[in-house]
Design an enzyme around this catalytic site. Sequence first.
Site, PDB file in Angstrom:
ATOM      1  N   PHE A   1       0.852  -1.194   0.000  1.00  7.42           N
ATOM      2  CA  PHE A   1       0.000   0.000   0.000  1.00  7.42           C
ATOM      3  C   PHE A   1       0.889   1.246   0.000  1.00  7.42           C
ATOM      4  O   PHE A   1       0.777   2.120   0.861  1.00  7.42           O
ATOM      5  CB  PHE A   1      -0.952   0.013   1.207  1.00  7.42           C
TER       6      PHE A   1
ATOM      7  N   ASP B   1       0.755  -0.708   5.471  1.00  2.69           N
ATOM      8  CA  ASP B   1       0.004   0.493   5.870  1.00  2.69           C
ATOM      9  C   ASP B   1      -1.225   0.643   4.979  1.00  2.69           C
ATOM     10  O   ASP B   1      -1.267   1.506   4.102  1.00  2.69           O
ATOM     11  CB  ASP B   1       0.920   1.727   5.762  1.00  2.69           C
TER      12      ASP B   1
ATOM     13  N   ASP C   1       1.331  -1.168  -4.905  1.00  2.00           N
ATOM     14  CA  ASP C   1       0.081  -0.413  -4.747  1.00  2.00           C
ATOM     15  C   ASP C   1      -0.815  -0.758  -5.931  1.00  2.00           C
ATOM     16  O   ASP C   1      -0.328  -1.067  -7.020  1.00  2.00           O
ATOM     17  CB  ASP C   1       0.351   1.096  -4.706  1.00  2.00           C
ATOM     18  N   SER C   2      -2.130  -0.720  -5.719  1.00  2.00           N
ATOM     19  CA  SER C   2      -3.058  -1.059  -6.802  1.00  2.00           C
ATOM     20  C   SER C   2      -3.291   0.126  -7.737  1.00  2.00           C
ATOM     21  O   SER C   2      -3.898  -0.017  -8.788  1.00  2.00           O
ATOM     22  CB  SER C   2      -4.390  -1.540  -6.225  1.00  2.00           C
TER      23      SER C   2
ATOM     24  N   ALA D   1      -2.485  -5.922  -3.232  1.00  2.00           N
ATOM     25  CA  ALA D   1      -1.501  -6.348  -2.232  1.00  2.00           C
ATOM     26  C   ALA D   1      -1.811  -7.764  -1.715  1.00  2.00           C
ATOM     27  O   ALA D   1      -0.890  -8.538  -1.461  1.00  2.00           O
ATOM     28  CB  ALA D   1      -1.465  -5.360  -1.075  1.00  2.00           C
TER      29      ALA D   1
ATOM     30  N   CYS E   1      -5.413   2.818  10.248  1.00  2.27           N
ATOM     31  CA  CYS E   1      -5.915   4.179  10.477  1.00  2.27           C
ATOM     32  C   CYS E   1      -7.440   4.178  10.600  1.00  2.27           C
ATOM     33  O   CYS E   1      -8.071   5.223  10.510  1.00  2.27           O
ATOM     34  CB  CYS E   1      -5.451   5.120   9.366  1.00  2.27           C
TER      35      CYS E   1
HETATM   36  N1  SAH Z   1       1.501   4.155   3.194  1.00  2.00           N
HETATM   37  C1  SAH Z   1       1.034   5.343   2.522  1.00  2.00           C
HETATM   38  C2  SAH Z   1      -0.468   5.527   2.658  1.00  2.00           C
HETATM   39  C3  SAH Z   1      -1.300   4.394   2.130  1.00  2.00           C
HETATM   40  S1  SAH Z   1      -2.813   4.962   1.486  1.00  2.00           S
HETATM   41  C4  SAH Z   1       1.778   6.578   3.050  1.00  2.00           C
HETATM   42  O1  SAH Z   1       2.164   6.627   4.223  1.00  2.00           O
HETATM   43  O2  SAH Z   1       1.926   7.529   2.294  1.00  2.00           O
HETATM   44  C5  SAH Z   1      -3.520   3.555   0.877  1.00  2.00           C
HETATM   45  C6  SAH Z   1      -2.988   3.109  -0.481  1.00  2.00           C
HETATM   46  O3  SAH Z   1      -3.444   1.771  -0.654  1.00  2.00           O
HETATM   47  C7  SAH Z   1      -3.476   3.885  -1.685  1.00  2.00           C
HETATM   48  O4  SAH Z   1      -2.376   4.312  -2.431  1.00  2.00           O
HETATM   49  C8  SAH Z   1      -4.307   2.876  -2.496  1.00  2.00           C
HETATM   50  O5  SAH Z   1      -4.101   3.000  -3.897  1.00  2.00           O
HETATM   51  C9  SAH Z   1      -3.736   1.568  -2.013  1.00  2.00           C
HETATM   52  N2  SAH Z   1      -4.615   0.383  -2.065  1.00  2.00           N
HETATM   53  C10 SAH Z   1      -5.912   0.273  -1.676  1.00  2.00           C
HETATM   54  N3  SAH Z   1      -6.343  -1.003  -1.786  1.00  2.00           N
HETATM   55  C11 SAH Z   1      -5.283  -1.728  -2.231  1.00  2.00           C
HETATM   56  C12 SAH Z   1      -5.063  -3.104  -2.509  1.00  2.00           C
HETATM   57  N4  SAH Z   1      -6.045  -4.002  -2.339  1.00  2.00           N
HETATM   58  N5  SAH Z   1      -3.832  -3.489  -2.929  1.00  2.00           N
HETATM   59  C13 SAH Z   1      -2.837  -2.582  -3.087  1.00  2.00           C
HETATM   60  N6  SAH Z   1      -2.987  -1.285  -2.837  1.00  2.00           N
HETATM   61  C14 SAH Z   1      -4.188  -0.843  -2.419  1.00  2.00           C
END
Ligand code: SAH
Length: 389
Positions: free
Chosen positions: A223, A292, A244-245, A272, A332
């Site tokens: 993520f 995260d 990231d997706s 992920a 969060c």
């Molecule tokens: N760790 C980052 C914040 C994460 S925000 C930081 O501190 O800046 C959440 C992220 O998860 C987003 O970019 C979103 O695109 C991604 N996301 C949401 N669902 C997902 C999934 N199933 N697999 C991979 N990424 C995902």
Amino acid sequence: MAMDLAVVSARGATRWQHAHPWIFKSDVVRFPSAPAGAVRVEDPRGRPIGTALWSPASEISLRMVDRDTPAELDQPWWHDRLARAIARRDDIRRHSSACRLIHGEGDALPSLVCDRYDRWLVVQLMSAGLDTFQDQIVAALVQLTGCDGILARNDAAARAREELPRETTLLHGDVPREIEVHEHGVKYLAAPWTGQKTGAFLDQRENRHRIGQLARGRALDCFAYHGSFALHLAANADTVVAVDSSGAALERARQNAERNARANITFVEADAFDDLRARDRAGERFDTIVVDPPAFAKNRPSLPAAIRGYHEINLRALRLLAPGGIMFTASCSYHLTKPLFLEMIEGAAADSGRRIALRELRTQPADHPELLTIPESGYLKGAILEAMD
Ligand code: SAH
């Protein structure tokens, strides 16, 4: 002109005595006749209990802001309240050019958020009562910070519950589309107009720094969003895989890596959950992992499904940890309380069959104060885990 009056129930008054500023509609005995703004508040026996921001359409009718009842919430009142919050952040500026200046209830300024990105501010005014004081707030912020511009990211859903328009508007000067942020030696671009929250995830700043210090070997950032964890990992790890997706988020992460001259990060556009399972099947192992995810529990009914999601992603990540490996995991979701978060990690550790140590419990940084009397002011939980063999 004297402020209008609201009378609240004994239960409402007690809540405020216990340092929680919200008074719900069901605890208001007599509503003000005035439109949204500041009102004085009395208990059922006619004793003054203070001053509140009044929101006619909201379930949270009153947000208490002062135990006294000044004649009005004038410019000096806002200046003083904002100045105290901003002064608390002085030490953060030594190592970071972006931080939260005002964390709503946590800073005795209910429904107000203000984040600083270098010379610019991004604000969110999330209640009708607060919204009426926009001019005073902007004037005080300009005076206190000398900022070049203030953007209102008033597009948050909370505004709809207050019957306020959802919009992104410039309130002062000019604000660029992208702002370079310096954070513990790492540079990244914040996107104040379009990024998540007010343009970046400032609440993980100290956690990014901490796991960056501990990072080594092969690292994985799940993520990854704009890569802010990955960049901190890349300083001490040999290689980093950032998953990231969102292709758009990864594109920005790639630019951030270039900005820091980091060539040891690989970007993977994938779900992920699928990606971690595939890596486990392939026998891959990582020395440092960050998990995260976004808030899986957006509301209380979605909590059971969210817990299953958190459990699953943490279990998959723990399986990938090399012996002696370190993992930072976070949530969060406000609805996933601290005890539930801990229970979730314990369950994932047990299911992994590994001996996993809890090294550190992590929380919000000092610029996102979480008040013990206001559970709603806290939402971020984190843990640093270690695979003991
Ligand atoms: N760790 C980052 C914040 C994460 S925000 C930081 O501190 O800046 C959440 C992220 O998860 C987003 O970019 C979103 O695109 C991604 N996301 C949401 N669902 C997902 C999934 N199933 N697999 C991979 N990424 C995902």
